[in-house]
Design an enzyme around this catalytic site. Sequence first.
Site, PDB file in Angstrom:
ATOM      1  N   CYS A 182      55.339  80.646  69.849  1.00  0.00           N
ATOM      2  CA  CYS A 182      56.265  81.369  70.724  1.00  0.00           C
ATOM      3  C   CYS A 182      57.471  81.864  69.953  1.00  0.00           C
ATOM      4  CB  CYS A 182      56.810  80.424  71.786  1.00  0.00           C
ATOM      5  SG  CYS A 182      55.697  80.184  73.113  1.00  0.00           S
ATOM      6  N   GLU A 240      51.058  92.109  68.398  1.00  0.00           N
ATOM      7  CA  GLU A 240      50.308  90.885  68.130  1.00  0.00           C
ATOM      8  C   GLU A 240      49.822  90.265  69.443  1.00  0.00           C
ATOM      9  OE1 GLU A 240      52.073  89.521  63.848  1.00  0.00           O
ATOM     10  OE2 GLU A 240      52.985  88.580  65.572  1.00  0.00           O
ATOM     11  N   CYS A 284      64.765  84.443  69.508  1.00  0.00           N
ATOM     12  CA  CYS A 284      63.412  85.006  69.516  1.00  0.00           C
ATOM     13  C   CYS A 284      63.300  86.123  68.475  1.00  0.00           C
ATOM     14  CB  CYS A 284      63.095  85.550  70.904  1.00  0.00           C
ATOM     15  SG  CYS A 284      61.498  86.381  70.990  1.00  0.00           S
ATOM     16  N   CYS A 332      47.149  85.129  74.749  1.00  0.00           N
ATOM     17  CA  CYS A 332      48.562  85.433  74.928  1.00  0.00           C
ATOM     18  C   CYS A 332      48.756  86.913  74.588  1.00  0.00           C
ATOM     19  CB  CYS A 332      49.363  84.526  73.993  1.00  0.00           C
ATOM     20  SG  CYS A 332      51.123  84.851  74.017  1.00  0.00           S
ATOM     21  N   CYS A 370      66.877  87.919  73.217  1.00  0.00           N
ATOM     22  CA  CYS A 370      67.237  86.505  73.341  1.00  0.00           C
ATOM     23  C   CYS A 370      67.574  85.990  71.940  1.00  0.00           C
ATOM     24  CB  CYS A 370      66.099  85.714  73.967  1.00  0.00           C
ATOM     25  SG  CYS A 370      65.719  86.309  75.627  1.00  0.00           S
ATOM     26  N   CYS A 412      60.980  94.273  71.983  1.00  0.00           N
ATOM     27  CA  CYS A 412      61.516  93.783  73.255  1.00  0.00           C
ATOM     28  C   CYS A 412      62.995  94.131  73.320  1.00  0.00           C
ATOM     29  CB  CYS A 412      61.340  92.262  73.353  1.00  0.00           C
ATOM     30  SG  CYS A 412      61.830  91.587  74.957  1.00  0.00           S
TER      31      CYS A 412
HETATM   32  N1  SAH Z   1      59.732  88.092  77.755  1.00  0.00           N
HETATM   33  C1  SAH Z   1      59.004  87.008  78.336  1.00  0.00           C
HETATM   34  C2  SAH Z   1      57.841  86.554  77.467  1.00  0.00           C
HETATM   35  C3  SAH Z   1      58.356  86.100  76.134  1.00  0.00           C
HETATM   36  S1  SAH Z   1      57.671  84.855  75.150  1.00  0.00           S
HETATM   37  C4  SAH Z   1      59.936  85.838  78.570  1.00  0.00           C
HETATM   38  O1  SAH Z   1      61.036  85.831  78.023  1.00  0.00           O
HETATM   39  O2  SAH Z   1      59.573  84.939  79.301  1.00  0.00           O
HETATM   40  C5  SAH Z   1      57.371  83.414  76.022  1.00  0.00           C
HETATM   41  C6  SAH Z   1      58.366  82.271  75.813  1.00  0.00           C
HETATM   42  O3  SAH Z   1      58.635  81.932  74.444  1.00  0.00           O
HETATM   43  C7  SAH Z   1      59.699  82.585  76.459  1.00  0.00           C
HETATM   44  O4  SAH Z   1      60.081  81.499  77.248  1.00  0.00           O
HETATM   45  C8  SAH Z   1      60.588  82.700  75.245  1.00  0.00           C
HETATM   46  O5  SAH Z   1      61.933  82.469  75.553  1.00  0.00           O
HETATM   47  C9  SAH Z   1      60.008  81.650  74.318  1.00  0.00           C
HETATM   48  N2  SAH Z   1      60.476  81.749  72.942  1.00  0.00           N
HETATM   49  C10 SAH Z   1      60.986  82.835  72.319  1.00  0.00           C
HETATM   50  N3  SAH Z   1      61.344  82.530  71.059  1.00  0.00           N
HETATM   51  C11 SAH Z   1      61.064  81.223  70.879  1.00  0.00           C
HETATM   52  C12 SAH Z   1      61.183  80.333  69.771  1.00  0.00           C
HETATM   53  N4  SAH Z   1      61.663  80.743  68.595  1.00  0.00           N
HETATM   54  N5  SAH Z   1      60.787  79.051  69.920  1.00  0.00           N
HETATM   55  C13 SAH Z   1      60.265  78.642  71.108  1.00  0.00           C
HETATM   56  N6  SAH Z   1      60.113  79.441  72.171  1.00  0.00           N
HETATM   57  C14 SAH Z   1      60.512  80.712  72.074  1.00  0.00           C
END
Ligand code: SAH
Length: 361
Positions: free
Chosen positions: A338, A95, A122, A108, A119, A115
């Site tokens: 995000c 996406e 996520c 984006c 986390c 991934c």
């Molecule tokens: N792998 C990279 C890019 C990921 S997405 C990274 O971790 O930075 C970009 C941002 O969205 C990251 O800060 C991630 O932690 C955040 N993110 C992931 N899941 C989320 C959620 N459910 N709500 C808000 N932010 C989220």
Amino acid sequence: MSIDCRHDVAGLELAELELGLEALGQPRFHARQIFQWVHKRGVTDFSEMSDLARDLRAALALQFRIGTPDVARQERSSDGTTKFLLRLEDGQLIESVFIPDTPANTFCLSTQVGCAMRCGFCLTGRMGIVRNLTAGEIAGQARVLARELHMLGSRFNIVLMGMGEPLHNYDATMKALRILADEHGFGLSPRRMTLSTVGVLPALERLATEPLMPNLAISLHATTEDQRDMLVPVNRKYGLKDLLDACRRFPIKRRDRITFEYVLLKDVNDTPEDARRLVKLLSGIRAKVNLLPLNEAAGIPFERPSDERVNRFAKVLADARVTVSVRKSRGRDIRAACGQLITESTREKSPGQVLANLMSV
Ligand code: SAH
């Protein structure tokens, strides 16, 4: 599915394409024309390159292909955010999201299918890692979005905040950024690029030495080692203290700052005490903080804090003179916000999968 063994020109830097032409016994200058056709004008077939001789076009098509993700679906949110589900040549889905006026138009982009970082909050992490994207597939998302949105030739920013961890796919990511920066293609200034990472330390140290330097965003999310071990499992390998030391050493230009992203989870990391610890941790770093109130999703075992709690957290930072912003969620109605990027095929098999993943967190 048949496999196309021809080289993908969309994943080549200009210098590599020049070598490719030389190998074909052709003058190098054609490389520039081809690069422009692909990246500036979004052409996906050599036959459309009308300023190249017919024979050359045919010779090129024998050796090369122009790998281009297909648009499997587009969804437009009420706020103008548009999510693209793209199908890659091997059938994998990723996406990419267009976010208008933030204040710039922003794409984006994803760097991996799935991934590996897992986390805890996520959705993409729930998929696990399927594979890395190639440089052509990363840069190709910008090419496809620009074409679909009639933005070829207009300005946009890119953020590597889609699916995947860019520093876990270092070479392809940096190559994609060089392709996007090339003046014969998009000519995107590195100032318009942001690389967001959990902080894979050896790769972050390597990034510090790159000639092409995007803006840096660090996904911090926690203020103690224990808390971060739980939320961002890679912390068990590359801990918070070492990450912040690497940020202190990171060569940022004079007026620039590192962005620290901090997802706010109700009753987990959103107390004033957390905020005060964050202020301390960031002292000595030219930093700004971007607070991300959790985008909730089924299967994610955390809640979004109230606006009042978010504001209280932000105020502690602001009172300590830390620049802070709260990210407005865009495209939540189409699950484009995000952490909500996950392909439908994975969503469908999710209940059992999610349970298995939850138990392993
Ligand atoms: N792998 C990279 C890019 C990921 S997405 C990274 O971790 O930075 C970009 C941002 O969205 C990251 O800060 C991630 O932690 C955040 N993110 C992931 N899941 C989320 C959620 N459910 N709500 C808000 N932010 C989220």
